[in-house]
Design a protein around this motif. Structure first.
Motif, PDB file in Angstrom:
ATOM      1  N   TYR A   1       0.997   6.773  -6.693  1.00 23.87           N
ATOM      2  CA  TYR A   1      -0.119   7.711  -6.885  1.00 23.87           C
ATOM      3  C   TYR A   1       0.367   9.154  -6.759  1.00 23.87           C
ATOM      4  O   TYR A   1       0.027  10.013  -7.586  1.00 23.87           O
TER       5      TYR A   1
ATOM      6  N   HIS B   1       0.839  -1.210   0.000  1.00 23.62           N
ATOM      7  CA  HIS B   1       0.000   0.000   0.000  1.00 23.62           C
ATOM      8  C   HIS B   1       0.865   1.249   0.000  1.00 23.62           C
ATOM      9  O   HIS B   1       0.559   2.231  -0.698  1.00 23.62           O
ATOM     10  N   LYS B   2       1.980   1.207   0.750  1.00 22.93           N
ATOM     11  CA  LYS B   2       2.860   2.379   0.819  1.00 22.93           C
ATOM     12  C   LYS B   2       3.476   2.666  -0.543  1.00 22.93           C
ATOM     13  O   LYS B   2       3.585   3.823  -0.955  1.00 22.93           O
TER      14      LYS B   2
ATOM     15  N   THR C   1       0.888   4.135  -2.797  1.00 23.59           N
ATOM     16  CA  THR C   1       0.656   5.530  -2.400  1.00 23.59           C
ATOM     17  C   THR C   1       1.733   6.423  -3.003  1.00 23.59           C
ATOM     18  O   THR C   1       1.447   7.516  -3.511  1.00 23.59           O
TER      19      THR C   1
END
Length: 215
Positions: free
Chosen positions: A129, A122-123, A126
């Motif tokens: 993104y 997820h990091k 992120t």
């Protein structure tokens, strides 16, 4: 009590991007003033390109403390691809033998690697993104993607004053810690009667330097 600061091997060969056929030694980068070595995982990666861009914006702060900043990569790139990492050609060196990346490794000088599962992190997504939102484009899939990078602040004697490690792809160096160490080093030089006392471990401990950052 720490008796001495760890040193790098000044004979480590680095290949100037502008003239890769004529290597220089690591010692030439810090022989006249302290330097910050910024080693990036992969110059073709969108996350590394964002990191180098943000790092480039900080160079003027290090120059205030007489610290030169160099970018070190482990893949050959051409002039067109140089635009991907935002540093000037004279500031980029190629570590073909990956010796600096070993220094950024574990206690046995083994590479620190990220797992192939980082693509599910997820990091990391992120960071991807944020990079795309800021206008960075996906790049090439060339090169090695798993050996992690980091930053080394080196004194004029080659001591490792501060080490900041990349733990997750796209992670920024510890700019605050690196700048604090650069400032402390600068003022120690300014106040010392001779160079050897300027960078004693005891003097840095008195300034609250965190030696757990040094591998």
């Amino acid at each position: 009590m720490i008796s001495k600061l760890p040193k790098v091997d000044k004979e480590i060969p680095l290949h100037p991007l502008g003239n890769p056929g004529t290597p220089v030694t690591l010692g030439t980068l810090y022989q006249s003033s302290p330097c910050l070595i910024f080693a990036i995982r992969n110059p073709f990666c969108i996350l590394c390109r964002r990191t180098t861009y943000l790092m480039k914006q900080q160079i003027h702060k290090f120059k205030e403390f007489n610290v030169k900043v160099y970018c070190v990569i482990k893949e050959m790139i051409n002039d067109e691809q140089l635009d991907l990492i935002h540093f000037d050609k004279s500031e980029v060196f190629i570590d073909l033998e990956m010796n600096l990346f070993k220094i950024l490794g574990d206690a046995d000088n083994r590479f620190r690697r990220t797992s192939s599962t980082f693509v599910f992190s997820h990091k990391v997504w992120t960071n991807v993104y944020n990079a795309t939102k800021e206008g960075f484009r996906m790049g090439y899939s060339s090169g090695e993607h798993f050996i992690l990078g980091g930053s080394l602040l080196l004194s004029e004697l080659g001591e490792i004053i501060y080490k900041s490690l990349e733990n997750t792809p796209g992670e920024m160096p510890d700019i605050k810690g690196l700048l604090e160490a650069s400032e402390a080093l600068y003022h120690q030089y300014d106040a010392a009667d001779d160079y050897q006392t300027a960078i004693s471990p005891e003097s840095f401990l008195s300034l609250g330097m965190d030696f757990s950052k040094i591998g």
